[in-house]
Design a protein around this motif. Structure first.
Motif, mmCIF file in Angstrom:
data_model
loop_
_atom_site.group_PDB
_atom_site.id
_atom_site.type_symbol
_atom_site.label_atom_id
_atom_site.label_comp_id
_atom_site.label_asym_id
_atom_site.label_seq_id
_atom_site.Cartn_x
_atom_site.Cartn_y
_atom_site.Cartn_z
ATOM 1 N N VAL A 15 0.843 -1.192 0.000
ATOM 2 C CA VAL A 15 0.000 0.000 0.000
ATOM 3 C C VAL A 15 0.877 1.240 0.000
ATOM 4 C CG1 VAL A 15 -1.808 1.257 1.215
ATOM 5 C CG2 VAL A 15 -1.771 -1.249 1.262
ATOM 6 N N ILE A 16 0.621 2.132 -0.941
ATOM 7 C CA ILE A 16 1.422 3.348 -1.053
ATOM 8 C C ILE A 16 1.101 4.290 0.111
ATOM 9 C CG2 ILE A 16 1.864 5.400 -2.452
ATOM 10 C CD1 ILE A 16 1.078 3.685 -4.910
ATOM 11 N N VAL A 17 2.164 4.719 0.810
ATOM 12 C CA VAL A 17 1.982 5.699 1.885
ATOM 13 C C VAL A 17 2.600 7.037 1.531
ATOM 14 C CG1 VAL A 17 1.729 3.965 3.685
ATOM 15 C CG2 VAL A 17 4.010 4.818 3.110
ATOM 16 N N ALA A 18 3.466 7.043 0.502
ATOM 17 C CA ALA A 18 4.039 8.303 0.028
ATOM 18 C C ALA A 18 4.427 8.128 -1.431
ATOM 19 C CB ALA A 18 5.248 8.717 0.845
ATOM 20 N N SER A 19 4.145 9.127 -2.221
ATOM 21 C CA SER A 19 4.477 9.061 -3.639
ATOM 22 C C SER A 19 5.858 9.665 -3.879
ATOM 23 C CB SER A 19 3.422 9.814 -4.452
ATOM 24 O OG SER A 19 3.422 11.195 -4.095
ATOM 25 N N PRO A 20 6.463 9.409 -5.044
ATOM 26 C CA PRO A 20 7.806 9.924 -5.321
ATOM 27 C C PRO A 20 7.925 11.440 -5.160
ATOM 28 C CG PRO A 20 7.235 8.258 -6.911
ATOM 29 C CD PRO A 20 6.003 8.493 -6.088
ATOM 30 N N ALA A 21 6.861 12.167 -5.438
ATOM 31 C CA ALA A 21 6.910 13.617 -5.314
ATOM 32 C C ALA A 21 7.071 14.070 -3.864
ATOM 33 C CB ALA A 21 5.638 14.228 -5.892
ATOM 34 N N ASP A 22 6.766 13.165 -2.955
ATOM 35 C CA ASP A 22 6.784 13.521 -1.532
ATOM 36 C C ASP A 22 7.944 12.906 -0.775
ATOM 37 O OD1 ASP A 22 3.229 13.142 -1.676
ATOM 38 O OD2 ASP A 22 4.410 14.984 -1.850
ATOM 39 N N THR A 23 8.858 12.242 -1.467
ATOM 40 C CA THR A 23 9.983 11.612 -0.775
ATOM 41 C C THR A 23 11.303 12.221 -1.249
ATOM 42 O OG1 THR A 23 10.137 9.861 -2.435
ATOM 43 C CG2 THR A 23 8.727 9.459 -0.532
ATOM 44 N N ASP A 24 12.309 12.117 -0.387
ATOM 45 C CA ASP A 24 13.613 12.725 -0.687
ATOM 46 C C ASP A 24 14.305 12.059 -1.866
ATOM 47 O OD1 ASP A 24 14.367 13.281 2.835
ATOM 48 O OD2 ASP A 24 13.241 14.476 1.369
ATOM 49 N N ASP A 25 14.098 10.749 -2.025
ATOM 50 C CA ASP A 25 14.780 10.026 -3.095
ATOM 51 C C ASP A 25 13.863 9.732 -4.276
ATOM 52 O OD1 ASP A 25 14.727 6.732 -1.451
ATOM 53 O OD2 ASP A 25 13.161 8.189 -1.916
ATOM 54 N N SER A 26 12.705 10.360 -4.285
ATOM 55 C CA SER A 26 11.758 10.217 -5.408
ATOM 56 C C SER A 26 11.338 8.777 -5.658
ATOM 57 C CB SER A 26 12.368 10.815 -6.689
ATOM 58 O OG SER A 26 12.648 12.186 -6.522
ATOM 59 N N THR A 27 11.176 8.032 -4.591
ATOM 60 C CA THR A 27 10.662 6.675 -4.724
ATOM 61 C C THR A 27 9.382 6.547 -3.912
ATOM 62 O OG1 THR A 27 11.931 5.837 -2.836
ATOM 63 C CG2 THR A 27 12.988 5.736 -4.998
#
Length: 132
Positions: A101-113
């Protein structure tokens, strides 16, 4: 965030066929192993069949030779085709899935994952009953 919804249950006659569907929806990154279970009145839930993301299948004794399990990974949907149905197949059929289950998208993470968490889900079930 994620739902498993079964459909396709209903009233059948002995020897008849029925196809059940289980659709997963929501913030899904990956769907791993999926399975069908059933519970008859007054009995414990039992395994019917499982299928991996790669298509490897496993059947419990009750459905071997009569049931087929399949999945559409693009649609996050699993199917159970039941042939030669018997009165003892009467049960509530539920699907089970192991889902990232996705809890954070790449746009919201430091490493874009993606950030995700693995959770197992159960659907509410669909009833298969026999007409005499």
């Amino acid at each position: 965030q994620v739902q498993l919804v079964e459909s396709g249950g209903g009233l059948v006659q002995a020897g008849g066929s029925l196809t059940l569907s289980c659709a997963a929806s929501g913030s899904i990154l990956n769907v791993h192993d999926m399975g069908w279970y059933r519970q008859a009145a007054g009995k414990q839930r039992e395994l019917v069949a499982t299928i991996s993301s790669g298509g490897n299948t496993n059947f419990a004794g009750s459905g071997k030779g009569r049931f087929t399990i399949a999945r559409d990974n693009a649609e996050n949907t699993m199917y159970l085709k039941m042939n030669s149905l018997k009165p003892e197949d009467t049960a509530v059929y539920s699907c089970h899935a192991a889902i990232d289950v996705i809890v954070a998208s790449p746009a919201d993470t430091d490493d874009s994952t993606f950030r995700y968490v693995g959770i197992t889900y159960w659907g509410k079930g669909t009833l298969v009953t026999f007409s005499s």
